[in-house]
Motif scaffolding. Structure first.
Motif, PDB file in Angstrom:
ATOM      1  N   CYS A   9      -7.446  -8.812  -0.679  1.00 57.26           N
ATOM      2  CA  CYS A   9      -7.934  -7.440  -0.481  1.00 57.26           C
ATOM      3  C   CYS A   9      -9.383  -7.475  -0.007  1.00 57.26           C
ATOM      4  O   CYS A   9     -10.224  -8.150  -0.599  1.00 57.26           O
ATOM      5  CB  CYS A   9      -7.826  -6.655  -1.783  1.00 57.26           C
ATOM      6  SG  CYS A   9      -8.600  -5.025  -1.706  1.00 57.26           S
ATOM      7  N   CYS A  12     -11.599  -5.611  -3.105  1.00 62.08           N
ATOM      8  CA  CYS A  12     -11.847  -6.236  -4.411  1.00 62.08           C
ATOM      9  C   CYS A  12     -11.781  -7.756  -4.356  1.00 62.08           C
ATOM     10  O   CYS A  12     -12.166  -8.425  -5.317  1.00 62.08           O
ATOM     11  CB  CYS A  12     -10.867  -5.710  -5.458  1.00 62.08           C
ATOM     12  SG  CYS A  12      -9.149  -6.168  -5.151  1.00 62.08           S
ATOM     13  N   CYS A  25      -3.389  -3.575  -0.907  1.00 65.45           N
ATOM     14  CA  CYS A  25      -3.713  -3.973  -2.281  1.00 65.45           C
ATOM     15  C   CYS A  25      -3.211  -2.913  -3.253  1.00 65.45           C
ATOM     16  O   CYS A  25      -3.511  -1.738  -3.095  1.00 65.45           O
ATOM     17  CB  CYS A  25      -5.229  -4.134  -2.417  1.00 65.45           C
ATOM     18  SG  CYS A  25      -5.773  -4.392  -4.118  1.00 65.45           S
ATOM     19  N   GLU A  27      -4.172  -2.190  -6.127  1.00 62.43           N
ATOM     20  CA  GLU A  27      -5.295  -1.517  -6.780  1.00 62.43           C
ATOM     21  C   GLU A  27      -5.933  -0.458  -5.885  1.00 62.43           C
ATOM     22  O   GLU A  27      -6.436   0.544  -6.363  1.00 62.43           O
ATOM     23  CB  GLU A  27      -6.393  -2.549  -7.107  1.00 62.43           C
ATOM     24  CG  GLU A  27      -6.145  -3.355  -8.347  1.00 62.43           C
ATOM     25  CD  GLU A  27      -6.161  -2.466  -9.577  1.00 62.43           C
ATOM     26  OE1 GLU A  27      -7.205  -1.826  -9.821  1.00 62.43           O
ATOM     27  OE2 GLU A  27      -5.121  -2.412 -10.273  1.00 62.43           O
ATOM     28  N   HIS A  28      -5.974  -0.739  -4.598  1.00 62.58           N
ATOM     29  CA  HIS A  28      -6.794   0.090  -3.713  1.00 62.58           C
ATOM     30  C   HIS A  28      -6.022   0.945  -2.725  1.00 62.58           C
ATOM     31  O   HIS A  28      -6.617   1.569  -1.846  1.00 62.58           O
ATOM     32  CB  HIS A  28      -7.825  -0.788  -2.999  1.00 62.58           C
ATOM     33  CG  HIS A  28      -8.872  -1.252  -3.955  1.00 62.58           C
ATOM     34  ND1 HIS A  28      -8.838  -2.483  -4.555  1.00 62.58           N
ATOM     35  CD2 HIS A  28      -9.927  -0.585  -4.477  1.00 62.58           C
ATOM     36  CE1 HIS A  28      -9.848  -2.564  -5.396  1.00 62.58           C
ATOM     37  NE2 HIS A  28     -10.524  -1.441  -5.372  1.00 62.58           N
TER      38      HIS A  28
HETATM   39 ZN   LIG Z   1      -8.104  -4.411  -3.923  1.00 66.00          ZN
END
Ligand SMILES: [Zn+2]
Ligand SMILES: *Cc1c(COP(=O)(O)O)cnc(C)c1O
Length: 418
Positions: A9, A12, A25, A27-28
């Motif tokens: 990513c 991050c 990603c 998370e993102h």
């Molecule tokens: Zn990420």
């Protein structure tokens, strides 16, 4: 695909296994663009500059060990890649340069650079058994996807702004894509396409979302270096919309550096249109590309009209890490560059292709490139994609035909008068 080590990513830095994530990603979300990592020792044991010299496959597939596809995966029959790199000594001299080449990607099967990415999408979608592939596009990515899908008989659904040039829409229809003309901008079409892809489980080719599109685009960097005898150029000038092409070129040069096939990173000079200059502004003002809001999309160069460049993280990294620059040119300069590039190189670009030429002229004027340097400029799309812009350009440049009755006397008047 044992040569892929993971997907990292760009926000991050977390790395995921290639089978753990598909596009972004976790998370993102949609902003969490991934970069594909490779095992270069393994790749170096499978391909070398020598094996390439003996390889008669003149397409992007000659670099297969460096691409995110299985060694045996069937590839589309269209001849994608290995476009010409023409020396341009005449225009070089006019610009005060000694070494200039033009890489002509208008020679692709669907007449733009985008075939490099769409080819990868089609191969990966087939490997996953996806029945339908979708993308949003300002026109060329869609034409590339539709054309390559046609060559292998795969369904595709295309979301384009209804303002796209007629030639690009004609390409979609003739290839029998399912075409959704969106009343709105490319950005609106993009959001809609992401939602539809999720709702229906379609394979998603979207630029700056599918991490493998940069991997297709990087093949142009491979070709440039191979065509120059594995001597990297000093700078590459290319137009920038979403930023996937410039990010892909950067990736290609990084791959070659990692393999030890070239010894330096070329400076990447990204050309943006004044009316849609997100990355130019962010670079000039040192802004955070994730925090910056969308800019306008008012340029004649439809292929680089992107309010919120989807691959902005990769594009900014390409320019910063290569010691390059962003260059901004206005629509008058872009239009003027269409006939200027065509008449001195024989290469006919659409506005976004000629924008790179306008940027080259700027770079030479502003001292961004030096006389003894080796410069490559990329024509990313064919001028036949946008005849309205071309006619406007030649009229503004004062280039006009003689329009006469079929009468030899008038012909004599024309050719003896002066
Ligand atoms: Zn990420
Ligand atoms: C897509 C495109 C560009 C810009 O590429 P990005 O990856 O969006 O920056 C430039 N020229 C042409 C002709 C294109 O189709």
């Amino acid at each position: 695909m044992d040569h892929i080590t993971g997907l990292t990513c760009l926000i991050c830095g977390a790395t995921h296994g290639p089978d753990e994530v598909e596009y972004v990603c976790p998370e993102h979300g949609n902003e969490g663009i991934l970069d594909v990592g490779y095992d270069y020792d393994l790749i170096g044991s499978r391909i070398s500059t020598q094996s390439l010299a003996d390889n008669r496959d003149l397409s992007i597939w000659r670099y297969r060990p460096l691409l995110p596809v299985e060694p045996e995966a069937p590839v589309p029959p269209l001849a994608i890649g290995w476009t010409p790199l023409y020396p341009a000594p005449g225009p070089a001299a006019d610009l005060g340069l000694a070494h200039l080449w033009i890489k002509d990607d208008s020679r692709m099967p669907t007449a733009s650079f985008k075939d490099r990415a769409s080819a990868i999408a089609v191969v990966r979608a087939a490997a996953q058994g996806a029945e339908v592939i979708t993308t949003a596009s300002t026109g060329n990515a869609a034409a590339a996807l539709a054309g390559i899908c046609a060559s292998v008989g795969r369904k595709n659904v295309i979301f384009v702004p209804d303002s796209a040039p007629r030639a690009k829409i004609a390409q979609l229809l003739v290839y029998n894509a399912t075409v959704v003309l969106v009343r709105g901008s490319y950005d609106a079409a993009f959001e809609l396409c992401l939602e539809a892809a999720k709702a229906y489980g379609w394979y998603n080719r979207n630029t700056g979302y599918n991490p493998y599109m940069s991997e297709g685009k990087k093949t142009a960097a491979f070709e440039i270096c191979e065509q120059l005898g594995w001597q990297a150029p000093d700078a590459v000038v290319v137009s920038v919309g979403d930023g996937c092409i410039i990010g892909g070129l950067h990736k290609g040069f990084r791959d070659l550096l990692a393999l030890g096939w070239i010894d330096r990173m070329p400076r990447l000079l990204g050309v943006q249109a004044h009316g849609s200059a997100f990355l130019y502004q962010a670079w000039r003002d040192n802004e955070d590309v994730l925090g910056k809001g969308p800019v306008g999309t008012t340029t004649i160069a439809d292929s680089i009209s992107a309010g919120l460049p989807r691959d902005r993280l990769k594009a900014m990294a390409a320019v910063r890490e290569s010691g390059g620059a962003f260059i901004r040119v206005d629509d008058d300069e872009i239009l003027a560059a269409i006939p200027r590039m065509a008449k001195c190189t024989g290469v006919f670009g659409e506005p976004a292709g000629a924008a790179a030429w306008a940027g080259l002229e700027r770079a030479a004027d502003d001292g961004l490139i030096a006389r003894d340097e080796r410069i490559v400029v990329v024509n990313t799309g064919s001028g036949l994609k946008d005849i309205d812009a071309t006619m406007q350009a030649v009229q503004t440049a004062g280039v006009r035909p003689f329009h006469i009755n079929a009468d030899m006397d008038i012909v004599r008047q024309i050719f003896s008068a002066s």
